[in-house]
Motif scaffolding. Structure first.
Motif, short mmCIF file in Angstrom:
data_model
loop_
_atom_site.label_atom_id
_atom_site.label_comp_id
_atom_site.label_asym_id
_atom_site.label_seq_id
_atom_site.Cartn_x
_atom_site.Cartn_y
_atom_site.Cartn_z
N MET A 44 0.81 -1.22 0.00
CA MET A 44 0.00 0.00 0.00
C MET A 44 0.84 1.28 0.00
N GLN A 45 2.01 1.24 -0.61
CA GLN A 45 2.81 2.45 -0.76
C GLN A 45 2.37 3.16 -2.03
N ASP A 46 2.35 4.48 -1.99
CA ASP A 46 1.88 5.28 -3.12
C ASP A 46 0.50 4.82 -3.59
N ALA A 47 -0.40 4.66 -2.66
CA ALA A 47 -1.75 4.18 -2.94
C ALA A 47 -2.76 5.29 -2.67
N SER A 48 -3.96 5.07 -3.18
CA SER A 48 -5.05 5.99 -2.86
C SER A 48 -6.32 5.18 -2.64
N ILE A 49 -7.15 5.69 -1.76
CA ILE A 49 -8.44 5.07 -1.45
C ILE A 49 -9.51 6.13 -1.68
N SER A 50 -10.52 5.78 -2.46
CA SER A 50 -11.62 6.71 -2.74
C SER A 50 -12.94 6.05 -2.33
N ILE A 51 -13.75 6.81 -1.61
CA ILE A 51 -15.05 6.31 -1.16
C ILE A 51 -16.10 7.37 -1.49
N THR A 52 -17.21 6.93 -2.07
CA THR A 52 -18.35 7.80 -2.32
C THR A 52 -19.55 7.19 -1.62
N ILE A 53 -20.18 7.98 -0.75
CA ILE A 53 -21.26 7.50 0.10
C ILE A 53 -22.58 8.13 -0.33
N ASP A 54 -23.62 7.33 -0.44
CA ASP A 54 -24.98 7.84 -0.60
C ASP A 54 -25.49 8.18 0.80
N VAL A 55 -25.53 9.46 1.14
CA VAL A 55 -25.81 9.86 2.51
C VAL A 55 -27.22 9.48 2.97
N ALA A 56 -28.16 9.36 2.06
CA ALA A 56 -29.51 8.97 2.44
C ALA A 56 -29.59 7.51 2.88
N SER A 57 -28.50 6.76 2.69
CA SER A 57 -28.49 5.35 3.09
C SER A 57 -28.02 5.16 4.53
N VAL A 58 -27.91 6.24 5.30
CA VAL A 58 -27.47 6.14 6.69
C VAL A 58 -28.47 5.31 7.49
N SER A 59 -27.95 4.47 8.37
CA SER A 59 -28.81 3.65 9.22
C SER A 59 -28.22 3.56 10.62
#
Length: 90
Positions: A44-59
């Motif tokens: 995991m060197q020189d890596a990137s993590i991307s997350i996109t959340i649908d906020v209406a799916s909060v529970s």
């Protein structure tokens, strides 16, 4: 760089927040996409993590609280339906 898509059927995006300094509220987001880009997934060197959340799916397992969280008081899901986060690892 290779791209890896997170299998959301085998993953959980969860959170906890303090409530009135007495207890913690635990919750999840049921709908999201996540991707890792890395030259070497083991290190995991020189890596990137991307997350996109649908906020209406909060529970939080409390319907009234969930409705309040997606309201303009908090996430304002009608105006901001998605939140994106990007983490870069060097």
């Amino acid at each position: 760089m290779k791209k890896y898509t997170i299998d959301i059927s085998h993953s959980t995006l969860s959170f906890s927040v303090r409530h009135m300094m007495i207890s913690k509220i635990h919750g999840t987001f049921e709908s999201y996409n996540a991707e890792i880009a890395a030259a070497n997934i083991e290190h995991m060197q020189d890596a990137s993590i991307s997350i996109t959340i649908d906020v209406a799916s909060v529970s939080t397992k409390n319907h009234d609280r969930d409705v309040h969280l997606v309201s303009p008081d908090f996430f304002d899901a009608d105006v901001y339906p998605k939140n994106s986060f990007h983490l870069y690892i060097y």
